[in-house]
Motif scaffolding. Structure first.
Motif, PDB file in Angstrom:
ATOM      1  N   SER A 111       0.860  -1.183   0.000  1.00 40.64           N
ATOM      2  CA  SER A 111       0.000   0.000   0.000  1.00 40.64           C
ATOM      3  C   SER A 111       0.895   1.231   0.000  1.00 40.64           C
ATOM      4  O   SER A 111       1.562   1.514   0.999  1.00 40.64           O
ATOM      5  CB  SER A 111      -0.921   0.029   1.220  1.00 40.64           C
ATOM      6  N   PRO A 112       0.914   2.007  -1.086  1.00 42.52           N
ATOM      7  CA  PRO A 112       1.747   3.199  -1.144  1.00 42.52           C
ATOM      8  C   PRO A 112       1.033   4.447  -0.630  1.00 42.52           C
ATOM      9  O   PRO A 112       1.539   5.555  -0.766  1.00 42.52           O
ATOM     10  CB  PRO A 112       2.046   3.330  -2.638  1.00 42.52           C
ATOM     11  N   VAL A 113      -0.154   4.242  -0.030  1.00 42.16           N
ATOM     12  CA  VAL A 113      -0.954   5.388   0.441  1.00 42.16           C
ATOM     13  C   VAL A 113      -1.257   5.280   1.935  1.00 42.16           C
ATOM     14  O   VAL A 113      -2.244   5.812   2.427  1.00 42.16           O
ATOM     15  CB  VAL A 113      -2.259   5.510  -0.377  1.00 42.16           C
ATOM     16  N   GLY A 114      -0.387   4.586   2.658  1.00 44.90           N
ATOM     17  CA  GLY A 114      -0.571   4.462   4.098  1.00 44.90           C
ATOM     18  C   GLY A 114      -1.500   3.334   4.478  1.00 44.90           C
ATOM     19  O   GLY A 114      -1.780   2.428   3.683  1.00 44.90           O
ATOM     20  N   LEU A 115      -1.988   3.402   5.705  1.00 44.05           N
ATOM     21  CA  LEU A 115      -2.800   2.330   6.280  1.00 44.05           C
ATOM     22  C   LEU A 115      -4.153   2.225   5.592  1.00 44.05           C
ATOM     23  O   LEU A 115      -4.849   3.231   5.434  1.00 44.05           O
ATOM     24  CB  LEU A 115      -3.002   2.607   7.776  1.00 44.05           C
ATOM     25  N   PRO A 116      -4.552   1.026   5.169  1.00 43.80           N
ATOM     26  CA  PRO A 116      -5.860   0.863   4.531  1.00 43.80           C
ATOM     27  C   PRO A 116      -7.010   1.053   5.517  1.00 43.80           C
ATOM     28  O   PRO A 116      -6.819   1.103   6.739  1.00 43.80           O
ATOM     29  CB  PRO A 116      -5.823  -0.577   4.009  1.00 43.80           C
ATOM     30  N   TYR A 117      -8.205   1.109   4.968  1.00 39.10           N
ATOM     31  CA  TYR A 117      -9.436   1.244   5.751  1.00 39.10           C
ATOM     32  C   TYR A 117      -9.543   0.134   6.795  1.00 39.10           C
ATOM     33  O   TYR A 117      -9.071  -0.983   6.587  1.00 39.10           O
ATOM     34  CB  TYR A 117     -10.632   1.199   4.798  1.00 39.10           C
ATOM     35  N   ILE A 144      -2.982  -7.167   9.018  1.00 35.83           N
ATOM     36  CA  ILE A 144      -2.337  -6.124   9.815  1.00 35.83           C
ATOM     37  C   ILE A 144      -2.809  -6.259  11.259  1.00 35.83           C
ATOM     38  O   ILE A 144      -2.026  -6.154  12.198  1.00 35.83           O
ATOM     39  CB  ILE A 144      -2.679  -4.732   9.251  1.00 35.83           C
ATOM     40  N   ARG A 145      -4.111  -6.456  11.405  1.00 33.65           N
ATOM     41  CA  ARG A 145      -4.683  -6.905  12.673  1.00 33.65           C
ATOM     42  C   ARG A 145      -5.013  -8.376  12.486  1.00 33.65           C
ATOM     43  O   ARG A 145      -5.785  -8.728  11.592  1.00 33.65           O
ATOM     44  CB  ARG A 145      -5.936  -6.096  13.041  1.00 33.65           C
ATOM     45  N   PRO A 146      -4.422  -9.260  13.291  1.00 32.72           N
ATOM     46  CA  PRO A 146      -4.568 -10.699  13.060  1.00 32.72           C
ATOM     47  C   PRO A 146      -6.028 -11.137  13.006  1.00 32.72           C
ATOM     48  O   PRO A 146      -6.858 -10.683  13.797  1.00 32.72           O
ATOM     49  CB  PRO A 146      -3.845 -11.322  14.256  1.00 32.72           C
ATOM     50  N   SER A 147      -6.323 -12.005  12.052  1.00 32.30           N
ATOM     51  CA  SER A 147      -7.671 -12.550  11.906  1.00 32.30           C
ATOM     52  C   SER A 147      -7.590 -13.890  11.207  1.00 32.30           C
ATOM     53  O   SER A 147      -6.742 -14.079  10.326  1.00 32.30           O
ATOM     54  CB  SER A 147      -8.541 -11.591  11.084  1.00 32.30           C
ATOM     55  N   GLY A 161       0.307 -16.765   3.851  1.00 35.17           N
ATOM     56  CA  GLY A 161       1.679 -16.548   3.411  1.00 35.17           C
ATOM     57  C   GLY A 161       1.898 -15.342   2.527  1.00 35.17           C
ATOM     58  O   GLY A 161       2.933 -15.239   1.857  1.00 35.17           O
ATOM     59  N   VAL A 162       0.941 -14.414   2.509  1.00 32.27           N
ATOM     60  CA  VAL A 162       1.109 -13.168   1.761  1.00 32.27           C
ATOM     61  C   VAL A 162       1.644 -12.109   2.723  1.00 32.27           C
ATOM     62  O   VAL A 162       1.053 -11.866   3.776  1.00 32.27           O
ATOM     63  CB  VAL A 162      -0.223 -12.693   1.137  1.00 32.27           C
ATOM     64  N   THR A 163       2.748 -11.497   2.380  1.00 34.53           N
ATOM     65  CA  THR A 163       3.325 -10.463   3.244  1.00 34.53           C
ATOM     66  C   THR A 163       2.794  -9.090   2.820  1.00 34.53           C
ATOM     67  O   THR A 163       2.258  -8.920   1.725  1.00 34.53           O
ATOM     68  CB  THR A 163       4.857 -10.474   3.192  1.00 34.53           C
ATOM     69  N   TYR A 164       2.971  -8.131   3.713  1.00 37.14           N
ATOM     70  CA  TYR A 164       2.410  -6.788   3.486  1.00 37.14           C
ATOM     71  C   TYR A 164       3.434  -5.728   3.827  1.00 37.14           C
ATOM     72  O   TYR A 164       4.218  -5.868   4.775  1.00 37.14           O
ATOM     73  CB  TYR A 164       1.166  -6.590   4.353  1.00 37.14           C
ATOM     74  N   ARG A 165       3.432  -4.684   3.039  1.00 34.60           N
ATOM     75  CA  ARG A 165       4.312  -3.554   3.283  1.00 34.60           C
ATOM     76  C   ARG A 165       3.538  -2.280   2.940  1.00 34.60           C
ATOM     77  O   ARG A 165       2.684  -2.292   2.056  1.00 34.60           O
ATOM     78  CB  ARG A 165       5.554  -3.681   2.394  1.00 34.60           C
ATOM     79  N   GLN A 166       3.818  -1.196   3.640  1.00 37.03           N
ATOM     80  CA  GLN A 166       3.159   0.062   3.300  1.00 37.03           C
ATOM     81  C   GLN A 166       4.141   1.220   3.339  1.00 37.03           C
ATOM     82  O   GLN A 166       5.166   1.173   4.029  1.00 37.03           O
ATOM     83  CB  GLN A 166       1.979   0.350   4.239  1.00 37.03           C
ATOM     84  N   VAL A 167       3.827   2.236   2.568  1.00 30.89           N
ATOM     85  CA  VAL A 167       4.576   3.486   2.571  1.00 30.89           C
ATOM     86  C   VAL A 167       3.592   4.585   2.936  1.00 30.89           C
ATOM     87  O   VAL A 167       2.566   4.758   2.263  1.00 30.89           O
ATOM     88  CB  VAL A 167       5.205   3.772   1.187  1.00 30.89           C
ATOM     89  N   MET A 221     -18.478  -2.505  16.459  1.00 29.41           N
ATOM     90  CA  MET A 221     -18.835  -2.963  15.123  1.00 29.41           C
ATOM     91  C   MET A 221     -17.796  -3.964  14.641  1.00 29.41           C
ATOM     92  O   MET A 221     -16.594  -3.778  14.891  1.00 29.41           O
ATOM     93  CB  MET A 221     -18.870  -1.787  14.142  1.00 29.41           C
ATOM     94  N   PRO A 222     -18.225  -5.048  13.956  1.00 20.90           N
ATOM     95  CA  PRO A 222     -17.244  -6.016  13.451  1.00 20.90           C
ATOM     96  C   PRO A 222     -16.316  -5.361  12.440  1.00 20.90           C
ATOM     97  O   PRO A 222     -16.752  -4.625  11.557  1.00 20.90           O
ATOM     98  CB  PRO A 222     -18.119  -7.089  12.792  1.00 20.90           C
ATOM     99  N   GLY A 223     -15.004  -5.616  12.607  1.00 17.38           N
ATOM    100  CA  GLY A 223     -14.018  -5.083  11.683  1.00 17.38           C
ATOM    101  C   GLY A 223     -13.395  -3.774  12.120  1.00 17.38           C
ATOM    102  O   GLY A 223     -12.504  -3.263  11.455  1.00 17.38           O
ATOM    103  N   TYR A 224     -13.841  -3.219  13.259  1.00 15.11           N
ATOM    104  CA  TYR A 224     -13.314  -1.944  13.743  1.00 15.11           C
ATOM    105  C   TYR A 224     -12.734  -2.129  15.144  1.00 15.11           C
ATOM    106  O   TYR A 224     -13.251  -2.912  15.947  1.00 15.11           O
ATOM    107  CB  TYR A 224     -14.420  -0.879  13.785  1.00 15.11           C
ATOM    108  N   ASP A 225     -11.667  -1.372  15.454  1.00 15.12           N
ATOM    109  CA  ASP A 225     -11.049  -1.494  16.772  1.00 15.12           C
ATOM    110  C   ASP A 225     -11.421  -0.340  17.692  1.00 15.12           C
ATOM    111  O   ASP A 225     -10.882  -0.217  18.785  1.00 15.12           O
ATOM    112  CB  ASP A 225      -9.520  -1.611  16.659  1.00 15.12           C
ATOM    113  N   SER A 226     -12.333   0.533  17.272  1.00  9.57           N
ATOM    114  CA  SER A 226     -12.872   1.598  18.104  1.00  9.57           C
ATOM    115  C   SER A 226     -14.390   1.510  18.061  1.00  9.57           C
ATOM    116  O   SER A 226     -14.961   0.938  17.120  1.00  9.57           O
ATOM    117  CB  SER A 226     -12.444   2.980  17.581  1.00  9.57           C
ATOM    118  N   LYS A 227     -15.052   2.070  19.060  1.00  4.90           N
ATOM    119  CA  LYS A 227     -16.496   2.193  18.964  1.00  4.90           C
ATOM    120  C   LYS A 227     -16.835   3.098  17.796  1.00  4.90           C
ATOM    121  O   LYS A 227     -16.113   4.043  17.478  1.00  4.90           O
ATOM    122  CB  LYS A 227     -17.077   2.758  20.265  1.00  4.90           C
ATOM    123  N   VAL A 228     -17.917   2.801  17.130  1.00 12.94           N
ATOM    124  CA  VAL A 228     -18.321   3.548  15.933  1.00 12.94           C
ATOM    125  C   VAL A 228     -19.756   4.021  16.115  1.00 12.94           C
ATOM    126  O   VAL A 228     -20.597   3.290  16.654  1.00 12.94           O
ATOM    127  CB  VAL A 228     -18.218   2.660  14.671  1.00 12.94           C
TER     128      VAL A 228
END
Length: 427
Positions: free
Chosen positions: A118-124, A133-136, A144-150, A363-370
């Motif tokens: 991801s060249p645009v920072g952290l995804p949604y 990025i958050r284990p699931s 086995g797919v690795t991830y990198r971001q800029v 909410m499922p998929g979020y780490d903060s209350k929404v």
């Protein structure tokens, strides 16, 4: 007192809020006219594609079971491919949401040992668990797919040198999120996305590029697929569904990528040959037909919101005068109380569940209350008038949608009224 003001008074909107809104509108006539021109161009594009592919009443027939030889389904996919100027498209009610569409596109075109960039920072938020990025369970990381971001530069621009260094022999696919998500960065224009794609492919010509196009369709006269994206992905309960699609997602792109997406959505060897439409074709066709003008209405609502809230001291992204590249308007309200009041106004303006009071929750998929406000005909449809946001600094609410401009206008006026009633703003 005119009849409209009487109606608005009866719904709880004061003369002061109404007049404040009318004064803002006087400055927006030229911008709204430009939006209408874009909508006309996109409307012509959709009609042309429907005519070219000989859409007929036969296309609206329901299919069940395997859905073999589904003429309506196959024709709709050719219509999408023509509108997005791609070799192929996958448009299915079996795709449940935008995150699901993105997951299909990623998992179909990444293999163990590949790397996603991801060249645009952290995804949604919801895509973070898909990637791992958050284990699931069942994340790309588990397979086995690795991830990198800029990360983006401080000014919101692309870190081209950082991107050059990040692309390596393992980089198989680059994901670009067009809209801001739950962030207060700018949304990227199609031109900016094209420049980023061209740069990435100059570094590694065979790299695949996927663009998350959610909230961006039909805001401009071109789409990411016009500027080099191998896959352009979105949800039918956002822009392209026009408010009528009850479910579904699309992936438009190269034949090779779409073939793999079809195999991932159904099964290897079956691909796009199966998948019944379950009687949804009239809604999917008519929603796509209406989408350019529905998007124009939503965009006008977003601009109106910025022009009401920014003069009151609230940071708006985009600001009141910037060019628009999606339908989302972020307003930093500075407190949980502000977010709640704003969302209560959006809910109070809804045709469905207007009596409900939105409150923050898990909410499922979020780490903060929404908090989410949406009195919609289609559950979760964010092309309909809605507002939401995570309860965390800078306490930004994300307003979007409105099937008609007048409903979007009503929602913004009602949100401001609730802010005023709570003592959180003065006009």
């Amino acid at each position: 007192m005119n009849a409209l003001l009487e109606l608005y008074n009866g719904m709880g909107i004061s003369n002061a809020v109404y007049n404040y809104g009318e004064n803002a509108l006087k400055k927006l006539e030229e911008r709204f006219a430009e939006i209408d021109k874009i909508a006309e161009c996109n409307q012509a594009k959709v009609i042309s594609a429907m005519q070219k592919n000989r859409v007929s009443a036969t296309c609206f027939a329901a299919t069940t079971g395997y859905g073999y030889d589904d003429m309506g389904r196959d024709t709709l996919e050719r219509v999408y491919a023509d509108v997005f100027h791609t070799e192929a498209a996958l448009v299915r009610p079996q795709i449940t949401c935008g995150t699901h569409a993105l997951t299909v596109a990623l998992s179909a075109n990444l293999l163990p040992g590949d790397e996603l960039l991801s060249p645009v920072g952290l995804p949604y938020d919801t895509l973070q668990e898909v990637i791992g990025i958050r284990p699931s369970p069942c994340s790309l990381a588990e397979y086995g797919v690795t991830y990198r971001q800029v990360d983006l530069l401080e000014n919101g621009g692309f870190d081209y040198e950082g991107i050059r260094k990040a692309i390596n022999e393992k980089t198989k696919l680059i994901t670009i999120q067009r809209s801001k998500g739950y962030a207060t960065r700018p949304t990227f224009s199609v031109t900016q996305i094209g420049e980023l794609i061209a740069f990435c492919k100059s570094v590694k010509p065979d790299v695949l590029v996927m663009v998350d196009n959610c909230y961006g369709e039909f805001v401009e006269t071109i789409e990411p697929s016009d500027v080099g994206a191998d896959m352009t992905v979105g949800s039918l309960i956002k822009n392209p569904g026009g408010g009528l699609a009850p479910i579904g997602g699309y992936i438009a792109g190269t034949q090779a990528c779409i073939d793999r997406c079809g195999y991932r959505l159904s099964a290897p060897g079956l691909g796009q040959e199966v998948g019944a439409n379950l009687g949804l074709m009239p809604s999917l066709y008519q929603g796509f037909f209406l989408a350019p003008n529905v998007v124009a209405s939503a965009e006008k609502g977003a601009i109106f919101a910025a022009n009401l809230y920014e003069p009151l001291g609230f940071r708006c992204v985009p600001n009141a005068t910037e060019s628009r590249h999606d339908i989302i308007q972020a307003v930093e309200l500075g407190s949980e109380a502000g977010m709640v009041a704003f969302c209560k106004g959006i809910q109070a303006a809804a045709p469905v569940d207007s009596y409900a009071a939105p409150i923050p929750g898990d909410m499922p998929g979020y780490d903060s209350k929404v908090i989410m406000a949406a009195g919609a005909f289609v559950q979760g449809s964010s092309i309909e008038l809605s507002a939401d946001g995570p309860i965390r600094p800078p306490y930004a609410v994300y307003f979007q949608g409105g099937l008609t401009w007048h409903h979007a206008k009503l929602g913004i006026l009602m949100s401001l009224q609730k802010m005023l009633d709570a003592g959180l703003v003065k006009i």
